[in-house]
Design a protein around this motif. Sequence first.
Motif, short mmCIF file in Angstrom:
data_model
loop_
_atom_site.label_atom_id
_atom_site.label_comp_id
_atom_site.label_asym_id
_atom_site.label_seq_id
_atom_site.Cartn_x
_atom_site.Cartn_y
_atom_site.Cartn_z
N GLU A 112 -63.27 20.80 96.96
CA GLU A 112 -62.43 20.61 98.15
C GLU A 112 -63.16 21.14 99.38
OE1 GLU A 112 -57.97 21.86 99.76
OE2 GLU A 112 -58.58 22.32 97.71
N LEU A 113 -63.81 22.29 99.24
CA LEU A 113 -64.57 22.87 100.36
C LEU A 113 -65.69 21.93 100.81
CD1 LEU A 113 -65.30 25.46 102.10
CD2 LEU A 113 -66.85 26.06 100.23
N ALA A 114 -66.38 21.31 99.83
CA ALA A 114 -67.51 20.44 100.15
C ALA A 114 -67.07 19.03 100.54
CB ALA A 114 -68.46 20.38 98.96
N GLY A 115 -65.80 18.70 100.30
CA GLY A 115 -65.32 17.35 100.59
C GLY A 115 -65.90 16.32 99.65
N ASN A 116 -66.18 16.74 98.39
CA ASN A 116 -66.81 15.84 97.41
C ASN A 116 -66.11 16.02 96.06
OD1 ASN A 116 -68.37 14.39 95.63
ND2 ASN A 116 -70.31 15.35 96.20
N PRO A 117 -65.19 15.13 95.70
CA PRO A 117 -64.43 15.29 94.45
C PRO A 117 -65.26 15.10 93.19
CG PRO A 117 -63.91 13.20 95.48
CD PRO A 117 -64.76 13.94 96.46
N GLU A 118 -66.49 14.60 93.31
CA GLU A 118 -67.34 14.36 92.15
C GLU A 118 -68.44 15.42 92.02
OE1 GLU A 118 -66.57 12.01 90.04
OE2 GLU A 118 -64.91 11.38 91.34
N LEU A 119 -68.44 16.39 92.88
CA LEU A 119 -69.52 17.38 92.91
C LEU A 119 -69.63 18.14 91.59
CD1 LEU A 119 -71.66 18.80 94.73
CD2 LEU A 119 -69.84 20.44 95.31
N GLN A 120 -70.85 18.22 91.04
CA GLN A 120 -71.10 19.02 89.84
C GLN A 120 -71.46 20.43 90.31
OE1 GLN A 120 -70.67 17.84 86.77
NE2 GLN A 120 -71.18 19.77 85.75
N VAL A 121 -70.62 21.40 90.02
CA VAL A 121 -70.81 22.76 90.54
C VAL A 121 -71.58 23.64 89.55
CG1 VAL A 121 -69.65 24.83 91.39
CG2 VAL A 121 -68.71 22.56 91.91
N PHE A 122 -71.21 23.56 88.26
CA PHE A 122 -71.80 24.44 87.26
C PHE A 122 -72.49 23.63 86.17
CE2 PHE A 122 -67.83 26.64 88.65
CZ PHE A 122 -68.43 27.66 89.36
N GLU A 123 -73.48 24.26 85.54
CA GLU A 123 -74.05 23.70 84.33
C GLU A 123 -72.98 23.73 83.23
OE1 GLU A 123 -76.94 22.37 83.50
OE2 GLU A 123 -77.87 22.57 85.47
N PRO A 124 -73.05 22.80 82.26
CA PRO A 124 -72.09 22.85 81.15
C PRO A 124 -72.20 24.17 80.38
CG PRO A 124 -73.30 20.78 81.16
CD PRO A 124 -73.98 21.66 82.15
N ASP A 125 -71.08 24.58 79.79
CA ASP A 125 -71.06 25.73 78.90
C ASP A 125 -71.27 27.04 79.65
OD1 ASP A 125 -70.69 27.00 76.48
OD2 ASP A 125 -72.45 26.18 75.52
N TYR A 126 -71.51 28.12 78.92
CA TYR A 126 -71.77 29.44 79.49
C TYR A 126 -72.53 30.25 78.44
CZ TYR A 126 -67.91 30.98 76.47
OH TYR A 126 -67.10 31.23 75.39
N HIS A 127 -73.10 31.36 78.86
CA HIS A 127 -73.78 32.27 77.94
C HIS A 127 -72.92 33.51 77.75
CE1 HIS A 127 -77.56 30.05 77.85
NE2 HIS A 127 -77.44 29.90 79.14
N ASP A 128 -72.84 34.01 76.53
CA ASP A 128 -72.14 35.27 76.29
C ASP A 128 -73.05 36.25 75.56
OD1 ASP A 128 -71.34 35.66 73.25
OD2 ASP A 128 -71.01 33.53 73.67
#
Length: 306
Positions: A112-128
Amino acid sequence: MPDYTRAGHRAPYHDYRSRSIYLITITAAKPVIEFAQISPSGIQKSIWTPAGRIIAASIAEIIRLDQRLHILATAIMPDHFHFVIFVRERIDRHVGYFISRIKSLATGRIRELAGNPELQVFEPDYHDRILRGRNQLPAMINYVNDNPRRYALKRQNPAFFTTVRTLAIGNNRFDACGNLFLLDDFDRQAVRIHRRWSDKELAEARQSWRHGAINGGTLVSPFIHPTEKLIMNEALELGARIIFLTSEPLGERFKPSGRLFDLCSQGRLLILNPKELPASAPGSQITRAQALALNDCAARLCVQQP
C-alpha cells in the motif's frame, strides 16, 4: 497464506508448539526494498525506513494477539530483519503460523505504501535458529543487537583474507584467517563422528547439523573422518558457514586456495590453527593425537565466547 509449518527449513526433531526460544530471520526479496539504513560513523545503529517501521509495527501487532509469545530482541537491517521470539507456554499452532502472519501483514502495508499491489517484499519462507541451552540466550540477544555494528564493519572490510596472529579464545591461542565474525555465532555446532554411535544417533546428529546449515549456522570441525567431510560438503551446499581447524601452520604468505578461497571471499569460512598443537608439515598425514586434539578444540570453541 503459505504453510511455513511444512517447509524444508524446519528441524524435524523439534516441536514448534513447545516452550522454546527462536531467532527468526526474514530476508528481503530482490530488488530489495530497503528496510533500514546503518549510520556510517560513531555508534552504528539501524535507522528504519518507512518499510522498516511497518515491519516493527507488524511484529508487535501479531505478537500482541497471544500473550504466550514475547519478543526479546529485534534488528531491522537494510535487506533483512531478525527477531528473538520466546514461546513462554505451549501454543496451539506451529510458531510458523505467527511468522507467516507477520510477513503477510507487513507485505500488505508495504504494498500500500509503494502503491504496488503485486510487489514482492520478502523472500519465501524464513530461517529459524532454536535456543539449545539457557547459557546461549545472552549470546543470541547480543548477536541480534550487534547486527548494525557487524554490518558496518563488513561494508568497510569486504575481504576476509587477513591472517591474525595469536588470537585469544578462552585459554587457547590461534592463528586465524577468514571471517572472525563467525566466532560471534551463538549456536556453533561441533561436527564429530563417534564410533560408538548407533545409526539412529548418527541420523539425529546429521539432522541437527543440516538444520543449522540451512538456517545460516556455523559448523566447527577439522573434518577429518570421511563422513565428516561428506557432512561438510553437504552443509556448504546448503549455505553453511564453517570454522575449519587445522594442524598445518598458517605461513606468512598464507591464503586459502580453491574452494576455500571462494568461501573465504564470501565470509563463510574461518580457518584456525591452534598454537598449542604441534604443527604438521604441509601435506603430511595427521596423527591420531593431533586429530583428537583438534576435535577437543572444536568442542571447546562451541561453548566458549571469544
